[in-house]
Each structure stands twice: as C-alpha cells, then as structure tokens.
Design a protein around this motif. Structure first.
Motif, mmCIF file in Angstrom:
data_model
loop_
_atom_site.group_PDB
_atom_site.id
_atom_site.type_symbol
_atom_site.label_atom_id
_atom_site.label_comp_id
_atom_site.label_asym_id
_atom_site.label_seq_id
_atom_site.Cartn_x
_atom_site.Cartn_y
_atom_site.Cartn_z
ATOM 1 N N VAL A 99 -48.874 12.637 -22.331
ATOM 2 C CA VAL A 99 -49.787 12.550 -23.502
ATOM 3 C C VAL A 99 -50.273 11.139 -23.885
ATOM 4 O O VAL A 99 -51.335 10.841 -24.365
ATOM 5 C CB VAL A 99 -49.204 13.694 -24.687
ATOM 6 C CG1 VAL A 99 -50.015 13.365 -25.910
ATOM 7 C CG2 VAL A 99 -49.080 14.972 -24.188
ATOM 8 N N LEU A 100 -49.137 10.482 -24.006
ATOM 9 C CA LEU A 100 -49.307 9.030 -24.347
ATOM 10 C C LEU A 100 -50.010 8.401 -23.397
ATOM 11 O O LEU A 100 -51.149 7.392 -23.821
ATOM 12 C CB LEU A 100 -47.911 8.398 -24.418
ATOM 13 C CG LEU A 100 -46.960 8.735 -25.747
ATOM 14 C CD1 LEU A 100 -45.647 8.092 -25.636
ATOM 15 C CD2 LEU A 100 -47.686 8.575 -26.874
ATOM 16 N N LYS A 101 -49.951 8.473 -22.247
ATOM 17 C CA LYS A 101 -50.875 8.113 -21.155
ATOM 18 C C LYS A 101 -52.402 8.430 -21.341
ATOM 19 O O LYS A 101 -53.362 7.584 -21.367
ATOM 20 C CB LYS A 101 -50.391 8.014 -19.825
ATOM 21 C CG LYS A 101 -50.767 7.366 -18.525
ATOM 22 C CD LYS A 101 -50.093 7.730 -17.357
ATOM 23 C CE LYS A 101 -50.494 6.632 -16.340
ATOM 24 N NZ LYS A 101 -50.076 5.263 -16.429
ATOM 25 N N ARG A 105 -52.879 17.742 -32.243
ATOM 26 C CA ARG A 105 -54.354 18.564 -31.774
ATOM 27 C C ARG A 105 -55.076 17.866 -30.630
ATOM 28 O O ARG A 105 -55.329 18.333 -29.550
ATOM 29 C CB ARG A 105 -55.156 18.901 -32.758
ATOM 30 C CG ARG A 105 -56.382 19.610 -32.336
ATOM 31 C CD ARG A 105 -57.302 20.282 -33.271
ATOM 32 N NE ARG A 105 -58.109 21.314 -32.846
ATOM 33 C CZ ARG A 105 -58.081 22.326 -32.450
ATOM 34 N NH1 ARG A 105 -56.861 22.973 -32.623
ATOM 35 N NH2 ARG A 105 -59.209 23.113 -31.790
ATOM 36 N N ASP A 106 -55.036 16.464 -30.869
ATOM 37 C CA ASP A 106 -55.659 15.749 -29.958
ATOM 38 C C ASP A 106 -54.966 15.706 -28.415
ATOM 39 O O ASP A 106 -55.343 15.799 -27.669
ATOM 40 C CB ASP A 106 -55.861 14.071 -30.562
ATOM 41 C CG ASP A 106 -56.964 13.999 -31.276
ATOM 42 O OD1 ASP A 106 -57.832 14.757 -31.689
ATOM 43 O OD2 ASP A 106 -56.793 12.998 -32.122
ATOM 44 N N GLY A 107 -53.535 15.483 -28.623
ATOM 45 C CA GLY A 107 -52.602 15.360 -27.315
ATOM 46 C C GLY A 107 -52.791 16.815 -26.779
ATOM 47 O O GLY A 107 -52.868 16.908 -25.495
ATOM 48 N N SER A 108 -52.820 17.871 -27.409
ATOM 49 C CA SER A 108 -52.904 19.156 -27.042
ATOM 50 C C SER A 108 -54.269 19.519 -26.143
ATOM 51 O O SER A 108 -54.503 19.972 -24.937
ATOM 52 C CB SER A 108 -52.999 20.406 -28.215
ATOM 53 O OG SER A 108 -51.902 20.461 -28.773
ATOM 54 N N ALA A 157 -55.481 5.944 -22.391
ATOM 55 C CA ALA A 157 -56.540 5.916 -21.560
ATOM 56 C C ALA A 157 -57.860 6.132 -22.150
ATOM 57 O O ALA A 157 -58.892 5.585 -22.230
ATOM 58 C CB ALA A 157 -56.286 6.664 -20.440
ATOM 59 N N ARG A 158 -57.707 7.187 -22.978
ATOM 60 C CA ARG A 158 -59.071 7.414 -23.997
ATOM 61 C C ARG A 158 -59.214 6.136 -24.855
ATOM 62 O O ARG A 158 -60.515 5.782 -25.013
ATOM 63 C CB ARG A 158 -58.748 8.697 -24.673
ATOM 64 C CG ARG A 158 -60.234 9.153 -25.541
ATOM 65 C CD ARG A 158 -59.935 10.624 -25.920
ATOM 66 N NE ARG A 158 -58.917 10.828 -26.971
ATOM 67 C CZ ARG A 158 -58.532 11.889 -27.584
ATOM 68 N NH1 ARG A 158 -59.331 12.868 -27.240
ATOM 69 N NH2 ARG A 158 -57.436 11.729 -28.472
ATOM 70 N N LYS A 159 -58.445 5.661 -25.411
ATOM 71 C CA LYS A 159 -58.533 4.513 -26.308
ATOM 72 C C LYS A 159 -59.315 3.419 -25.640
ATOM 73 O O LYS A 159 -60.010 2.608 -26.127
ATOM 74 C CB LYS A 159 -57.551 4.160 -26.932
ATOM 75 C CG LYS A 159 -57.287 3.126 -28.119
ATOM 76 C CD LYS A 159 -56.124 2.642 -28.548
ATOM 77 C CE LYS A 159 -55.947 1.549 -29.562
ATOM 78 N NZ LYS A 159 -54.932 1.019 -29.917
ATOM 79 N N ASN A 160 -58.687 3.306 -24.342
ATOM 80 C CA ASN A 160 -59.293 1.996 -23.335
ATOM 81 C C ASN A 160 -60.345 2.400 -22.660
ATOM 82 O O ASN A 160 -60.968 1.560 -21.951
ATOM 83 C CB ASN A 160 -58.070 1.606 -22.533
ATOM 84 C CG ASN A 160 -56.894 1.207 -23.348
ATOM 85 O OD1 ASN A 160 -57.021 0.578 -24.640
ATOM 86 N ND2 ASN A 160 -55.715 1.208 -22.693
ATOM 87 N N GLY A 161 -60.988 3.609 -22.662
ATOM 88 C CA GLY A 161 -62.091 3.983 -22.135
ATOM 89 C C GLY A 161 -61.960 4.225 -20.520
ATOM 90 O O GLY A 161 -62.862 3.979 -19.765
ATOM 91 N N THR A 162 -60.680 4.369 -20.018
ATOM 92 C CA THR A 162 -60.249 4.695 -18.851
ATOM 93 C C THR A 162 -59.874 6.310 -18.398
ATOM 94 O O THR A 162 -59.356 6.365 -17.473
ATOM 95 C CB THR A 162 -59.174 3.844 -18.292
ATOM 96 O OG1 THR A 162 -57.946 3.904 -19.156
ATOM 97 C CG2 THR A 162 -59.630 2.243 -18.348
ATOM 98 N N LEU A 163 -60.201 6.953 -19.563
ATOM 99 C CA LEU A 163 -59.790 8.584 -19.514
ATOM 100 C C LEU A 163 -60.286 9.097 -18.124
ATOM 101 O O LEU A 163 -59.691 9.727 -17.360
ATOM 102 C CB LEU A 163 -60.087 9.015 -20.831
ATOM 103 C CG LEU A 163 -59.614 10.764 -20.611
ATOM 104 C CD1 LEU A 163 -58.073 10.787 -20.628
ATOM 105 C CD2 LEU A 163 -59.983 11.255 -21.841
ATOM 106 N N GLU A 164 -61.590 8.944 -17.772
ATOM 107 C CA GLU A 164 -61.958 9.479 -16.732
ATOM 108 C C GLU A 164 -61.355 8.998 -15.279
ATOM 109 O O GLU A 164 -61.351 9.936 -14.369
ATOM 110 C CB GLU A 164 -63.826 9.248 -16.507
ATOM 111 C CG GLU A 164 -64.479 10.188 -15.614
ATOM 112 C CD GLU A 164 -64.361 11.438 -15.993
ATOM 113 O OE1 GLU A 164 -64.755 12.244 -15.280
ATOM 114 O OE2 GLU A 164 -64.322 11.894 -17.235
#
Length: 252
Positions: A142-144, A179-182, A148-155
């Motif tokens: 979840v932290l990772k 909720r965001d983590g879920s 990644a979403r914060k850094n724009g690398t989620l995809e």
C-alpha cells in the motif's frame, strides 16, 4: 565405438542446446562435417553445462527479485496444523501447479502457525520453476502504491505487478487500510483476477474485511475475485514462535 543411435542423440542434444542458447545453427552442421567424435562429445557437454549454469543464474535472479524476507522451503514443513481443501493436494501445493491454472490461495489462521512459511516456500518453488514472483506485506505494498501514485509512476508499478506469475501478499488485514489504500489494493486484485495467481496470508475472517478496508462493497468485490478461482487453506493451533520463545524457557 559410437553407435549411429548415440551419434544421432548427441547431434540432437547439440542442436537443441544451440537453439536455447541462441547460437548459430551452423554449429551442428560444422560438427558433422569437421568434428571428431571426441570433439563433438566435448562440445555437447560444454553446451549442456552452460545451459545448466544459465538456468541456475535465472533461478537466483528470480528469487532475488521476489524480495522474500527470508528463505523458506517445504523440506521438513509440518502440516499438523494445516487443513487443505479437498480440491488441493499437498503435492499440488508443493509443486505450485495452481499457478498454471491461475488459482489463488488464501492462508487463514492465527498468528505464528506457519502461513508465511508456506507462502514463501511456495514462492521459492515458483522461482525455481521459472515463474516470476513478488512478495510484499500488505502495508508495504500500500505504501509503495501510494508513493508511486504521488510520483506519477503508478502505471509503471501496476505493469510490473501485472507482469508477475505469482503475487504473494503477507499479513492481509493485520493493519487497517484507509480508503485510498483500499482502492489501490482493489486495483491490484482486479488486475490479477484470472491473469495470475495470488497467495494471501491473513488472520482475519472474510466477514471482517469490510471493517479493515473501510468499505463493505469493496471488500466483498475483493473476496469475490479471490475465491472464484481460489483455495482456502485453514491453519490452527498455537503460535510456533511463542511456543519456542526464549522468554518461555526457564533455567535448569
């Protein structure tokens, strides 16, 4: 004296080894026209040794990339506190044949009874068979995902997860997730559905997942995807760590 059959087997072994090593197919032809029997036999042995070396290196890379916290194997593993479902045998579990069928395992039971050991042992076996594997605690993942979403690398991270054959999520439900983590975890479960195998370890019964993941409907959707092609493995008994803790040992 080498028989015609032995020569044919040697030629075939050299041809197959060259293909696997991406060597030119001219090598087997050169062997037939220019090589002596001893030279050809030596070449075959050298190619097979190189194949074995590369295979061992590949297994080591897969295990390293999986990020297991420790090395565990099924050797000596006790099933005394384990109840396997009728549709999954011990041999199928230890041979990780469920991965080919893209089936999931949910390992449910109290703390310290061997769930993580089993999950890691299955993951190690998967790597030894050439399957791409990743191990995370749920909190770590979840932290990772959030980072990644914060850094724009989620995809990119999701693509990496989607590229795995087996995803192991340890300590599912041990710590509440916002909720965001879920939602991020739900994306991982949805991406994995019918495309790879997952192993979850948890001490939380399904009926309580909603309280951990803040949303009953989202929890129900996760459960639905996990159990559709899944096996529930039940663990019972007392914690092995507590039973063998130094603090419990008394002086003679």
């Amino acid at each position: 004296m080498i028989t015609a059959k032995q020569q044919a087997e040697t030629d075939q072994a050299i041809m197959e080894a060259c293909k696997k090593l991406f060597f030119t197919t001219a090598i087997p032809e050169m062997c037939k026209t220019e090589g002596t029997p001893k030279q050809i036999e030596y070449l075959k042995d050298a190619l097979l040794r190189e194949l074995a070396r590369r295979e061992e290196n590949k297994k080591a890379r897969l295990i390293k990339r999986a990020h297991f916290p420790v090395y565990k194997a099924f050797d000596g593993y006790s099933y005394k506190q384990v109840q396997l479902p009728p549709a999954l045998t011990k041999e199928e579990l230890e041979n990780v044949s469920f991965i080919n069928q893209k089936q999931n395992l949910v390992l449910y039971g109290p703390v310290g009874v061997g769930k993580t050991h089993m999950a890691i042992a299955a993951g190690i076996k998967a790597c030894m068979l050439g399957y791409k594997t990743r191990f995370y605690t749920v909190t770590e993942l979840v932290l990772k995902l959030a980072e990644a979403r914060k850094n724009g690398t989620l995809e990119r991270l999701r693509n990496d997860l989607n590229n795995q054959d087996l995803l192991i999520l340890d300590e599912w439900g041990y710590v509440p997730v916002d909720r965001d983590g879920s939602e991020l975890l739900f994306q991982v479960i949805s991406d994995s559905y019918e495309s790879k195998s997952m192993i979850l370890t948890t001490n939380l019964e399904f009926s309580k997942w909603g309280s951990i993941f803040t949303d009953e409907q989202m929890a129900a959707a996760m459960i639905d995807r996990l159990v559709h092609h899944g096996h529930l493995i039940l663990f019972s008994g007392k914690s092995y760590r507590m039973e063998h803790a130094l603090m419990r040992q008394t002086a003679p």
